[in-house]
Design an enzyme around this catalytic site. Structure first.
Site, PDB file in Angstrom:
ATOM      1  N   ASP A   1      47.443  28.743  40.349  1.00 36.32           N
ATOM      2  CA  ASP A   1      46.908  29.908  41.318  1.00 36.32           C
ATOM      3  C   ASP A   1      48.039  30.681  41.691  1.00 36.32           C
ATOM      4  OD1 ASP A   1      45.182  31.384  42.388  1.00 36.32           O
ATOM      5  OD2 ASP A   1      44.160  29.767  43.661  1.00 36.32           O
TER       6      ASP A   1
ATOM      7  N   ASP B   1      44.815  37.982  42.701  1.00 36.95           N
ATOM      8  CA  ASP B   1      44.703  36.538  42.959  1.00 36.95           C
ATOM      9  C   ASP B   1      44.211  36.005  41.455  1.00 36.95           C
ATOM     10  OD1 ASP B   1      44.041  33.862  43.458  1.00 36.95           O
ATOM     11  OD2 ASP B   1      42.666  34.501  45.198  1.00 36.95           O
TER      12      ASP B   1
ATOM     13  N   HIS C   1      35.847  35.783  46.460  1.00 39.96           N
ATOM     14  CA  HIS C   1      35.648  36.479  47.484  1.00 39.96           C
ATOM     15  C   HIS C   1      36.108  37.754  47.471  1.00 39.96           C
ATOM     16  CE1 HIS C   1      40.217  35.633  46.911  1.00 39.96           C
ATOM     17  NE2 HIS C   1      39.643  34.582  46.421  1.00 39.96           N
TER      18      HIS C   1
ATOM     19  N   HIS D   1      41.333  36.516  51.646  1.00 38.53           N
ATOM     20  CA  HIS D   1      40.015  35.947  51.374  1.00 38.53           C
ATOM     21  C   HIS D   1      39.353  36.849  52.504  1.00 38.53           C
ATOM     22  CE1 HIS D   1      40.187  32.030  49.694  1.00 38.53           C
ATOM     23  NE2 HIS D   1      40.715  32.915  48.855  1.00 38.53           N
TER      24      HIS D   1
ATOM     25  N   GLU E   1      35.943  33.274  40.897  1.00 45.69           N
ATOM     26  CA  GLU E   1      36.564  32.168  40.425  1.00 45.69           C
ATOM     27  C   GLU E   1      35.996  30.784  40.376  1.00 45.69           C
ATOM     28  OE1 GLU E   1      39.606  30.992  43.556  1.00 45.69           O
ATOM     29  OE2 GLU E   1      38.923  32.405  44.807  1.00 45.69           O
TER      30      GLU E   1
ATOM     31  N   GLU F   1      40.440  32.154  37.394  1.00 49.51           N
ATOM     32  CA  GLU F   1      40.105  33.413  38.367  1.00 49.51           C
ATOM     33  C   GLU F   1      40.957  34.406  37.648  1.00 49.51           C
ATOM     34  OE1 GLU F   1      42.111  32.660  42.128  1.00 49.51           O
ATOM     35  OE2 GLU F   1      40.808  33.979  43.116  1.00 49.51           O
TER      36      GLU F   1
HETATM   37 CO    CO Z   1      40.983  33.087  45.045  1.00 46.49          CO
END
Ligand code: CO
Length: 297
Positions: free
Chosen positions: A85, A96, A158, A166, A191, A283
């Site tokens: 990630d 992200d 998010h 976030h 995600e 994600e």
């Molecule tokens: Co994330």
């Protein structure tokens, strides 16, 4: 909502993040230590002119999220299910993105990986203005459970804002009844996580992930120096203990502990699946439009 000018920054950051993702795939092989893997990926982000949105997180098997190694972590990748990630920020505009790799010889996790990726693709189709977040969660849940797995219910997508990875809306991985709607030009991360276990995570041991909470008067001169560095370099985006160690050595880590005790900085814990079963994660960062735009493809 993001302005056109901000969206351009996010698009640029997203392009770098997808470059980095390809690079990370090529590096994540059996035998590499996770410290080397994280360092190498972060160095690649810098080479491409970005900053990490947060430290490269590497989740092995039941570890689902929020784990970045400390500088002295001895873990080496083996017969594992590995999640990477990462994200790239430009000017504080963070992206992200995550993927899962099956390093087992018999590729025993192929099916759950395929299904998680499919759940993400289906979720992305719904990233349009007016979609209630519960609908996205419901779709993720439907795709994953239809294949006999469980989504992780206490991890969610998010909204993303400048210097806040976030922020705002939370986008569930099951129908949690939340009718809040996506709006045009929102930047969101979707995600899905899946598991063969119960579908919940709990906190495990301390991770090398940290983030500034708030500015506080710091009496200790060394800790103050570290705090000023953090504020200037990372603002409120997460950072790694490794980076503090590189800059200040061991005394920097002592200062970091002090900052955590004073409540100026938070230390994250790794998140592990409660029944200790393997977990997958995919994600992408998306610009909400009638035709959703994936920024980290
Ligand atoms: Co994330």
């Amino acid at each position: 909502m993001a302005t056109e000018e901000q969206i351009e920054k996010w698009r640029e950051a997203g392009k770098i993040a997808s470059e980095v993702k390809k690079f990370a795939r090529s590096k994540a092989k059996k035998g590499i230590s996770i410290v080397e893997l994280a360092d190498t990926i972060e160095a690649r982000i810098a080479e491409l002119g970005g900053k990490p949105s947060f430290p490269v997180n590497i989740g092995i098997n039941e570890k689902a999220a929020h784990y970045t190694p400390f500088h002295d972590d001895k873990t080496v990748l083996g017969e594992d299910l590995v999640k990477i990630d990462q994200g790239v920020a430009l000017d504080g505009f963070p992206t992200d993105t995550a993927f899962t790799l099956d390093l087992t010889s018999d590729k025993r996790h192929a099916k759950i990986i395929e299904v998680t990726e499919k759940a993400l693709k289906e979720a992305i189709k719904l990233a349009r203005p007016g979609t209630p977040v519960r609908e996205i969660g419901g779709k993720v849940h439907e795709v994953i459970t239809a294949a006999g797995f469980s989504p992780i219910r206490n991890l969610s997508g998010h909204e993303i804002m400048r210097n806040k990875i976030h922020a705002g809306l939370s986008i569930p991985n099951y129908d949690n009844g939340n009718g809040s709607k996506l709006e045009e030009n929102m930047i969101i991360a979707l995600e899905p996580f899946a598991t063969t276990g119960e579908g919940l995570v709990k906190e495990g041991k301390e991770s090398g992930d940290f983030a500034l909470i708030e500015k506080k008067p710091i009496r200790d001169a060394r800790a103050r120096e570290v705090f000023i560095f953090i504020e200037k370099e990372f603002s409120t985006l997460p950072f790694a203990g490794r980076w503090i160690y590189k800059k200040f050595g061991r005394r920097g880590l002592h200062s970091l502990r002090l900052l955590v005790r004073e409540g100026a900085v938070r230390n994250y814990n790794e998140l592990i699946e409660v029944s200790k079963q393997p977990t997958t994660h995919f994600e992408q960062t998306i610009l909400v439009k009638d035709k959703p735009e994936v920024l980290t493809e």
